[in-house]
Design a protein around this motif. Structure first.
Motif, PDB file in Angstrom:
ATOM      1  N   VAL A   1       0.460  -1.397   0.005  1.00 56.86           N
ATOM      2  CA  VAL A   1       0.152  -0.214   0.206  1.00 56.86           C
ATOM      3  C   VAL A   1       1.073   1.116  -0.166  1.00 56.86           C
ATOM      4  O   VAL A   1       1.376   1.409   0.745  1.00 56.86           O
ATOM      5  CB  VAL A   1      -0.862  -0.134   0.841  1.00 56.86           C
ATOM      6  N   GLN A   2       0.680   2.271  -1.252  1.00 60.43           N
ATOM      7  CA  GLN A   2       1.492   2.964  -0.779  1.00 60.43           C
ATOM      8  C   GLN A   2       0.307   4.572  -1.400  1.00 60.43           C
ATOM      9  O   GLN A   2       0.406   5.222  -1.849  1.00 60.43           O
ATOM     10  CB  GLN A   2       2.399   3.123  -2.408  1.00 60.43           C
ATOM     11  N   PRO A   3      -0.022   4.880   0.341  1.00 58.64           N
ATOM     12  CA  PRO A   3      -0.408   7.192   0.649  1.00 58.64           C
ATOM     13  C   PRO A   3       0.599   8.031   0.125  1.00 58.64           C
ATOM     14  O   PRO A   3       1.878   7.727   0.305  1.00 58.64           O
ATOM     15  CB  PRO A   3      -1.035   6.061   1.871  1.00 58.64           C
ATOM     16  N   LYS A   4      -0.229   9.053  -0.258  1.00 57.46           N
ATOM     17  CA  LYS A   4       0.667   9.923  -0.814  1.00 57.46           C
ATOM     18  C   LYS A   4      -0.787  11.473  -0.349  1.00 57.46           C
ATOM     19  O   LYS A   4      -1.352  10.968  -1.675  1.00 57.46           O
ATOM     20  CB  LYS A   4       1.313   9.507  -2.555  1.00 57.46           C
ATOM     21  N   LEU A   5       0.210  11.992  -0.153  1.00 58.63           N
ATOM     22  CA  LEU A   5      -0.280  12.858  -0.019  1.00 58.63           C
ATOM     23  C   LEU A   5       0.188  14.318  -0.563  1.00 58.63           C
ATOM     24  O   LEU A   5       1.234  14.956   0.483  1.00 58.63           O
ATOM     25  CB  LEU A   5      -1.135  13.581   1.227  1.00 58.63           C
ATOM     26  N   ALA A   6      -0.099  15.185  -1.503  1.00 60.56           N
ATOM     27  CA  ALA A   6       0.907  16.173  -1.791  1.00 60.56           C
ATOM     28  C   ALA A   6       0.386  17.580  -1.622  1.00 60.56           C
ATOM     29  O   ALA A   6      -1.285  17.736  -1.976  1.00 60.56           O
ATOM     30  CB  ALA A   6       1.023  15.990  -3.513  1.00 60.56           C
ATOM     31  N   TRP A   7       1.035  18.836  -1.249  1.00 53.50           N
ATOM     32  CA  TRP A   7       0.333  19.928  -0.915  1.00 53.50           C
ATOM     33  C   TRP A   7       1.139  21.011  -1.630  1.00 53.50           C
ATOM     34  O   TRP A   7       2.354  20.227  -1.934  1.00 53.50           O
ATOM     35  CB  TRP A   7       0.105  20.056  -0.251  1.00 53.50           C
ATOM     36  N   LYS A   8       0.831  21.515  -3.323  1.00 48.72           N
ATOM     37  CA  LYS A   8       1.354  22.346  -4.265  1.00 48.72           C
ATOM     38  C   LYS A   8      -0.119  23.919  -3.936  1.00 48.72           C
ATOM     39  O   LYS A   8      -0.634  24.438  -4.074  1.00 48.72           O
ATOM     40  CB  LYS A   8       0.833  21.974  -5.033  1.00 48.72           C
TER      41      LYS A   8
END
Length: 531
Positions: free
Chosen positions: A484-491
């Protein structure tokens, strides 16, 4: 100067000269305003910084820790990387250079600083290009079974995106668009094969590599010990032979005594016919001992593998793609080699001092592929199928890959809730022939002849794509792997991204495909910028 570094420097100079020389040449063809407007040079780049913590990789896994103070034992890795590129666009040609920099590239693979370089010319319906390139065959989305020309860089496992993992290779490519149709014909040739790349140390080093390296080291150590024993015995024997020869010469001529008998017995024990023969064998034993020491001290990952930068490892391929109604179709043929080596252990025996080294080879193969993609309702459908033909069509050679069939099928769709997109793909392989496989067989799979994986990717975006959550789940159906690969990006800015990501690896048992990395789950903080 280091040979690899010299080659890299020369390639960079040649590539840079080629781009700017083309700009001057094409500009010299005419000075009209329209030509100047169509010509451009752009410079781009990116930087990335990642810090990862591996809670389960320490001597005391976080799940078993007695207190928060055990967190000081958690391993942490830091990786910084950068890319830079320059691209030229002309009226009838393009050229591009991409450079890549990180610690592994600079220390172990300086030739990869030149990540990509290509020159492309448009000649009516014919497009030709050449350089150090990456191409993608197939309709899959970051998963493929007919994409064979480029190898993968697994030094950072499967964490980077598909195209970022691919290793560029020198290549020539021609694409012809058949007039009056939606059909293209493509031909590709590479002068050599670039094999898959793996970490030689660290937590992502494959167990198979560690085992192979250990086996080779043990064999080398046995050879060193055997050659040293032979050398010392000959040294002692030749010394004693000299003393006995002197005593034998002191005995009366024509009446050989005990010294002469001892002298002849010593020659026989050494397997020599004369003192000169004994000295030659001693010199040979000394050379063998020196070579064994040198070989044992220079064993590296690269030294274990066959040299693939030769015409023997050329790659060829042809592909036809077109559209029939609303369906995009394609058929392809590839001739080349597997990107991971097979090991022939037939003559390898760790219990023998004279055992031969494992014979490694990149098996030859041909792949015949089909691909298709279409839209049905809200679903973007895609699929690939491949038949791989090897030199072991009967399946009776455990040291060579068998024939196999591979497939990929999937879809993606926007579900109509916010910007959520769901992408589902299933891919698998069936190894043909051979009723059973022993553990030493290159096709050995504890689950049998098939290996299927289900991959689900879900993406979304909020606040005009400033916040982008994503999760990818991969399930090994037969072997019980779960990644499982979760990711949260803030730009906050289109050119800047701050990410919180991770990977969770769960294995059913020791037969799981990723069992050796079961403790490599991690949490990652990252910053990236593009310009």
């Amino acid at each position: 100067m280091n040979t690899k570094k010299s080659k890299t420097f020369a390639l960079l100079l040649a590539a840079s000269s080629l781009v700017f020389a083309q700009e001057d040449d094409f500009a010299a063809w005419g000075d009209t305003d329209s030509q100047e407007e169509q010509q451009s040079v752009t410079v781009s780049g990116s930087t990335k910084f990642q810090a990862r913590a591996y809670p389960e990789a320490s001597e005391t896994p976080l799940s078993e820790a007695d207190s928060i103070y055990d967190m000081n034992k958690i391993p942490v890795t830091v990786k910084a990387s950068a890319q830079a590129g320059i691209a030229y666009t002309g009226t009838s040609s393009d050229a591009e250079i991409k450079l890549a920099f990180d610690k592994d590239i600079l220390e172990n693979h300086p030739e990869s600083v030149l990540d990509e370089m290509n020159v492309r010319g448009y000649l009516g319906n014919l497009t030709v290009e050449a350089g150090k390139m990456k191409i993608v065959w197939g309709k899959g989305d970051k998963l493929h079974v007919i994409d064979n020309f480029n190898a993968d860089d697994y030094t950072d496992f499967i964490i980077p995106d598909y195209i970022d993992r691919r290793l560029a290779v020198p290549m020539m490519r021609a694409v012809y668009n058949i007039p009056g149709t939606n059909t293209s014909v493509e031909a590709v040739w590479t002068p050599w094969t670039e094999p898959d790349r793996f970490a030689s140390d660290g937590i992502w080093t494959p167990a198979a590599y560690k085992k192979l390296y250990k086996t080779v080291k043990e064999l080398q150590e046995k050879k060193v010990a055997a050659s040293f024993k032979k050398y010392t015995e000959l040294t002692s024997g030749v010394g004693a032979l000299s003393s006995l020869a002197a005593l034998a010469q002191a005995e009366p001529a024509g009446t050989p005594g005990p010294a002469t008998a001892a002298y002849k017995a010593a020659l026989k024990n050494l397997g020599c016919s004369s003192p000169d023969d004994a000295k030659r064998k001693l010199e040979q034993a000394g050379a063998e001992y020196t070579n064994a020491l040198l070989t044992a001290s220079t064993v590296t990952q690269e030294s274990l593998l066959p040299e693939t930068h030769t015409l023997r490892y050329s790659q060829f391929g042809a592909r036809v793609t077109g559209t029939v109604g609303t369906v995009d179709l394609g058929a392809s043929w590839y001739y080349g080699h597997f990107k991971q080596p097979s090991a022939n252990l037939q003559n390898t025996n760790l219990n023998s001092e004279m055992s031969e080294m494992p014979e490694l080879a990149y098996d030859q193969k041909q792949t015949f592929g089909l691909e298709a993609a279409t839209v049905l309702w809200k679903l973007n459908l895609r699929g690939e199928a491949a038949y791989t033909l090897t030199e072991d069509t009967e399946g009776d050679d455990p040291w060579v890959h068998n024939n196999s069939v591979s497939w990929l099928a999937g879809f993606d769709m926007d579900i109509g809730l916010n910007n959520i997109n769901i992408n589902v793909q299933e891919t698998g392989t069936l190894v043909l022939n051979g009723s059973t496989f022993e553990k030493y067989d290159v096709d050995y799979n504890p689950a049998g002849h098939t290996n299927n994986k289900l991959v689900v990717n879900i993406t979304d975006s909020w606040m005009n794509e400033k916040i982008c959550p994503e999760v990818t789940v991969m399930w090994g159906i037969e072997r019980g792997d779960l990644v499982v690969q979760p990711k949260l990006a803030w730009k906050p800015d289109p050119a800047l991204a701050l990410t919180l990501s991770g990977m969770y690896i769960k294995c059913r048992d020791e037969d799981s495909e990723f069992y050796e990395w079961r403790n490599n789950s991690f949490v990652c903080l990252g910053v990236s910028a593009i310009f």
